[in-house]
Scaffold this active site. Sequence first.
Site, PDB file in Angstrom:
ATOM      1  N   HIS A  72       0.956  -1.209   0.004  1.00 62.31           N
ATOM      2  CA  HIS A  72       0.009  -0.163   0.056  1.00 62.31           C
ATOM      3  C   HIS A  72       0.969   1.131  -0.224  1.00 62.31           C
ATOM      4  O   HIS A  72       1.750   1.440   0.975  1.00 62.31           O
ATOM      5  CB  HIS A  72      -0.991   0.093   1.256  1.00 62.31           C
ATOM      6  CG  HIS A  72      -2.067  -0.797   1.256  1.00 62.31           C
ATOM      7  ND1 HIS A  72      -3.242  -0.647   1.821  1.00 62.31           N
ATOM      8  CD2 HIS A  72      -2.306  -2.007   0.418  1.00 62.31           C
ATOM      9  CE1 HIS A  72      -4.114  -1.542   1.352  1.00 62.31           C
ATOM     10  NE2 HIS A  72      -3.496  -2.296   0.669  1.00 62.31           N
ATOM     11  N   TYR A 201      -9.140   5.616   7.599  1.00 64.87           N
ATOM     12  CA  TYR A 201      -9.287   5.929   8.999  1.00 64.87           C
ATOM     13  C   TYR A 201     -10.203   7.095   9.151  1.00 64.87           C
ATOM     14  O   TYR A 201     -10.187   8.121   8.417  1.00 64.87           O
ATOM     15  CB  TYR A 201      -7.885   6.673   9.518  1.00 64.87           C
ATOM     16  CG  TYR A 201      -6.926   5.469   9.763  1.00 64.87           C
ATOM     17  CD1 TYR A 201      -6.015   5.088   8.723  1.00 64.87           C
ATOM     18  CD2 TYR A 201      -6.518   5.008  10.794  1.00 64.87           C
ATOM     19  CE1 TYR A 201      -4.952   4.145   8.874  1.00 64.87           C
ATOM     20  CE2 TYR A 201      -5.736   3.947  11.317  1.00 64.87           C
ATOM     21  CZ  TYR A 201      -4.878   3.507   9.885  1.00 64.87           C
ATOM     22  OH  TYR A 201      -3.979   2.464  10.208  1.00 64.87           O
ATOM     23  N   PRO A 293      -3.955   0.735  18.588  1.00 64.79           N
ATOM     24  CA  PRO A 293      -3.669   0.197  17.481  1.00 64.79           C
ATOM     25  C   PRO A 293      -3.834   1.246  16.416  1.00 64.79           C
ATOM     26  O   PRO A 293      -3.439   1.001  15.222  1.00 64.79           O
ATOM     27  CB  PRO A 293      -4.836  -0.847  17.169  1.00 64.79           C
ATOM     28  CG  PRO A 293      -5.817  -0.672  18.161  1.00 64.79           C
ATOM     29  CD  PRO A 293      -5.004   0.039  19.520  1.00 64.79           C
ATOM     30  N   LYS A 297       1.278   0.019  14.852  1.00 58.01           N
ATOM     31  CA  LYS A 297       2.811  -0.116  15.393  1.00 58.01           C
ATOM     32  C   LYS A 297       3.014  -1.301  16.368  1.00 58.01           C
ATOM     33  O   LYS A 297       4.243  -1.463  16.346  1.00 58.01           O
ATOM     34  CB  LYS A 297       2.991   1.191  16.157  1.00 58.01           C
ATOM     35  CG  LYS A 297       3.222   2.328  15.193  1.00 58.01           C
ATOM     36  CD  LYS A 297       4.594   2.425  14.234  1.00 58.01           C
ATOM     37  CE  LYS A 297       4.638   3.301  13.318  1.00 58.01           C
ATOM     38  NZ  LYS A 297       4.224   2.602  12.053  1.00 58.01           N
ATOM     39  N   TYR A 385       4.159   6.590   9.689  1.00 58.88           N
ATOM     40  CA  TYR A 385       3.403   5.483   9.621  1.00 58.88           C
ATOM     41  C   TYR A 385       4.118   4.399   8.679  1.00 58.88           C
ATOM     42  O   TYR A 385       3.887   3.114   9.037  1.00 58.88           O
ATOM     43  CB  TYR A 385       2.069   6.064   8.526  1.00 58.88           C
ATOM     44  CG  TYR A 385       0.934   4.860   8.413  1.00 58.88           C
ATOM     45  CD1 TYR A 385      -0.099   4.773   9.458  1.00 58.88           C
ATOM     46  CD2 TYR A 385       0.996   4.197   7.347  1.00 58.88           C
ATOM     47  CE1 TYR A 385      -0.893   3.908   9.434  1.00 58.88           C
ATOM     48  CE2 TYR A 385      -0.127   3.002   7.595  1.00 58.88           C
ATOM     49  CZ  TYR A 385      -1.117   3.007   8.475  1.00 58.88           C
ATOM     50  OH  TYR A 385      -2.182   2.151   8.285  1.00 58.88           O
TER      51      TYR A 385
HETATM   52  P1  RFL Z   1       1.744 -11.761  21.822  1.00 55.44           P
HETATM   53  O1  RFL Z   1       1.069 -11.735  20.272  1.00 55.44           O
HETATM   54  O2  RFL Z   1       0.660 -11.341  22.762  1.00 55.44           O
HETATM   55  O3  RFL Z   1       2.326 -13.050  21.987  1.00 55.44           O
HETATM   56  C1  RFL Z   1       2.472 -13.550  23.462  1.00 55.44           C
HETATM   57  C2  RFL Z   1       2.411 -14.949  23.452  1.00 55.44           C
HETATM   58  O4  RFL Z   1       2.954 -15.083  24.912  1.00 55.44           O
HETATM   59  C3  RFL Z   1       2.035 -16.191  25.378  1.00 55.44           C
HETATM   60  N1  RFL Z   1       2.044 -16.343  26.681  1.00 55.44           N
HETATM   61  C4  RFL Z   1       2.695 -17.276  27.503  1.00 55.44           C
HETATM   62  N2  RFL Z   1       3.367 -18.399  27.142  1.00 55.44           N
HETATM   63  C5  RFL Z   1       4.102 -18.944  28.242  1.00 55.44           C
HETATM   64  N3  RFL Z   1       3.847 -18.560  29.841  1.00 55.44           N
HETATM   65  C6  RFL Z   1       2.960 -17.619  30.010  1.00 55.44           C
HETATM   66  N4  RFL Z   1       2.734 -17.355  31.207  1.00 55.44           N
HETATM   67  C7  RFL Z   1       2.499 -16.660  28.899  1.00 55.44           C
HETATM   68  N5  RFL Z   1       1.516 -15.692  28.827  1.00 55.44           N
HETATM   69  C8  RFL Z   1       1.377 -15.325  27.519  1.00 55.44           C
HETATM   70  C9  RFL Z   1       0.652 -15.801  24.606  1.00 55.44           C
HETATM   71  O5  RFL Z   1      -0.327 -16.880  24.850  1.00 55.44           O
HETATM   72  C10 RFL Z   1       1.067 -15.370  23.450  1.00 55.44           C
HETATM   73  O6  RFL Z   1       1.060 -16.481  22.325  1.00 55.44           O
HETATM   74  O7  RFL Z   1       2.751 -10.677  22.045  1.00 55.44           O
HETATM   75  P2  RFL Z   1       4.175 -10.184  20.765  1.00 55.44           P
HETATM   76  O8  RFL Z   1       4.870 -11.463  20.191  1.00 55.44           O
HETATM   77  O9  RFL Z   1       4.936  -9.313  21.403  1.00 55.44           O
HETATM   78  O10 RFL Z   1       3.379  -9.482  19.552  1.00 55.44           O
HETATM   79  C11 RFL Z   1       2.806  -8.363  19.794  1.00 55.44           C
HETATM   80  C12 RFL Z   1       1.643  -8.165  18.802  1.00 55.44           C
HETATM   81  O11 RFL Z   1       0.579  -9.251  18.812  1.00 55.44           O
HETATM   82  C13 RFL Z   1       0.771  -6.879  18.920  1.00 55.44           C
HETATM   83  O12 RFL Z   1       1.623  -5.666  19.468  1.00 55.44           O
HETATM   84  C14 RFL Z   1      -0.339  -6.404  17.743  1.00 55.44           C
HETATM   85  O13 RFL Z   1      -1.154  -7.674  17.565  1.00 55.44           O
HETATM   86  C15 RFL Z   1      -0.685  -5.162  18.038  1.00 55.44           C
HETATM   87  N6  RFL Z   1      -1.803  -4.854  17.102  1.00 55.44           N
HETATM   88  C16 RFL Z   1      -1.235  -4.095  15.730  1.00 55.44           C
HETATM   89  N7  RFL Z   1       0.095  -3.972  15.432  1.00 55.44           N
HETATM   90  C17 RFL Z   1       0.316  -3.642  14.295  1.00 55.44           C
HETATM   91  O14 RFL Z   1       1.686  -3.542  14.375  1.00 55.44           O
HETATM   92  N8  RFL Z   1      -0.224  -3.325  13.189  1.00 55.44           N
HETATM   93  C18 RFL Z   1      -1.794  -3.556  13.419  1.00 55.44           C
HETATM   94  O15 RFL Z   1      -2.238  -3.110  12.420  1.00 55.44           O
HETATM   95  C19 RFL Z   1      -2.007  -3.873  14.495  1.00 55.44           C
HETATM   96  N9  RFL Z   1      -3.321  -3.868  14.795  1.00 55.44           N
HETATM   97  C20 RFL Z   1      -3.250  -4.721  17.107  1.00 55.44           C
HETATM   98  C21 RFL Z   1      -3.672  -4.573  16.219  1.00 55.44           C
HETATM   99  C22 RFL Z   1      -3.598  -5.463  18.363  1.00 55.44           C
HETATM  100  C23 RFL Z   1      -5.058  -5.626  18.318  1.00 55.44           C
HETATM  101  N10 RFL Z   1      -5.267  -6.139  19.665  1.00 55.44           N
HETATM  102  C24 RFL Z   1      -6.438  -7.254  19.818  1.00 55.44           C
HETATM  103  C25 RFL Z   1      -4.887  -5.608  20.858  1.00 55.44           C
HETATM  104  C26 RFL Z   1      -5.242  -4.586  16.259  1.00 55.44           C
HETATM  105  C27 RFL Z   1      -5.840  -4.917  17.335  1.00 55.44           C
HETATM  106  C28 RFL Z   1      -7.349  -4.990  17.375  1.00 55.44           C
HETATM  107  C1  PHB Z   2      -5.997  -3.989  10.801  1.00 53.30           C
HETATM  108  O1  PHB Z   2      -6.031  -4.345   9.806  1.00 53.30           O
HETATM  109  O2  PHB Z   2      -6.199  -5.103  11.693  1.00 53.30           O
HETATM  110  C2  PHB Z   2      -5.328  -2.888  11.280  1.00 53.30           C
HETATM  111  C3  PHB Z   2      -4.995  -2.055  10.248  1.00 53.30           C
HETATM  112  C4  PHB Z   2      -4.466  -0.699  10.904  1.00 53.30           C
HETATM  113  C5  PHB Z   2      -4.518  -0.273  11.957  1.00 53.30           C
HETATM  114  C6  PHB Z   2      -4.934  -1.223  13.050  1.00 53.30           C
HETATM  115  C7  PHB Z   2      -5.466  -2.420  12.654  1.00 53.30           C
HETATM  116  O3  PHB Z   2      -4.172   1.054  12.333  1.00 53.30           O
END
Ligand code: RFL
Ligand code: PHB
Length: 390
Positions: A72, A201, A293, A297, A385
Amino acid sequence: MRTQVAIIGAGPAGLLLGQLLHRQGIETVILERRSADYVLGRIRAGVLERGTVELMARAGCDQRLRAEGLPHSGVNLCFGGQRHRIDLAGLTGGEQVTVYGQTEVTRDLMEARAAAGAPTVYEAGDVSLHDFDGPKPVVRYVKDGVAQSLHCDFIAGCDGFHGVSRQSVPERALEIFERAYPFGWLGLLADVPPVDDELIYVYHEDGFALCSMRSMTRSRYYLQCPADEKVGNWSDQRFWDALRSRLDPEAAERLTTGPALEKSVAPLRSFVAEPLRFGSLFLAGDAAHIVPPTGAKGLNLAAGDVRYLSEALIEFYGESSTAGLDAYSTKALARIWKAERFSWWMTSMLHHFPEQGGFGRKIQLAELEYLVSSRAASASLAENYVGLPY
Ligand code: RFL
Ligand code: PHB
């Protein structure tokens, strides 16, 4: 059991670190509390910075990402019923982001790890961290009812915000910086074509909305909602109606609806725990910091930490130098705080805050008008971004 680096958590941070170390001949064991299917079932991020894509390449896991990821070169801001395009590539000397789901990133890394024969213990219970203030840390856990000990040189705490790693550090050794927002995001995933070929957005009186996607046949949409909202209150119809009412007329007309594959509410929070190192324990990803989110990032920041940490560990085993490990926390935190600022700013500008009143609303609109009419302001958004340099 013994290994060089014990990794707690098989999210993107833990799996990516494991793969980068494995490629340099460094042994790891990953301990994950959940099952592999559970980890793959979590629908989260969708936007990858170039640096994250490059790291997947370094890990040897970018084949499907290159083939199926959607480049994109722009994003859209919609307010006052009008859409404005921010030309990411034009404003940054050709930089882009790649739309590719976190689920797919995780799947590719899991498959590579399995193919390499590197061990991951799924459904590892009662994980606890010991003796990390010295050179011989131990991780204890329970698997199939049997207590196990994993001896190692280092522990990488990649276990997310609710994980055990950060909680194992004495409270007095940590400084916490935090902001909770008075709202959440209600997300919906559906097999319908996205309303636009780029992300939108949306700033609207009823609250923020985001139109994103996973592919040209699978859409991901979000609506701002109360922080304690129950998913059960939202039929698919109610979601689609609310989303349509927040879009500009042309997008509203084009919106294709369909049954939800998944719906969930996520709270929004900014959080940083400092420092990232405690003896032989290193924190990376959501275990150390959370961003709302809005700036896309979170996953990219986790990848950034892993880049610094993997380089430091490779330097330690290859050159017997602790310079990278000693610098890890300071180096990673400098980049983390810039992404914290950007995510906080995007969130503040685009959401409806209960206490903001008319003045707050006018300031948000003035900021949006300025953003889309000033090249300098647009360029500032664009460079953040697509991802600040390492
Ligand atoms: P994770 O993915 O939470 O993985 C951590 C893992 O550790 C396990 N765990 C344990 N294992 C052993 N013993 C324990 N006591 C444990 N406790 C936990 C868990 O089960 C899990 O498998 O962390 P990690 O690897 O640091 O990754 C971070 C990302 O997942 C997170 O920052 C992103 O998903 C955030 N996020 C977004 N990030 C982006 O860069 N671009 C996006 O577009 C974006 N959109 C989002 C998002 C997060 C969202 N939510 C649900 C918070 C959109 C949403 C809606
Ligand atoms: C997504 O596709 O889940 C998404 C995209 C952009 C954002 C957050 C989440 O800023």
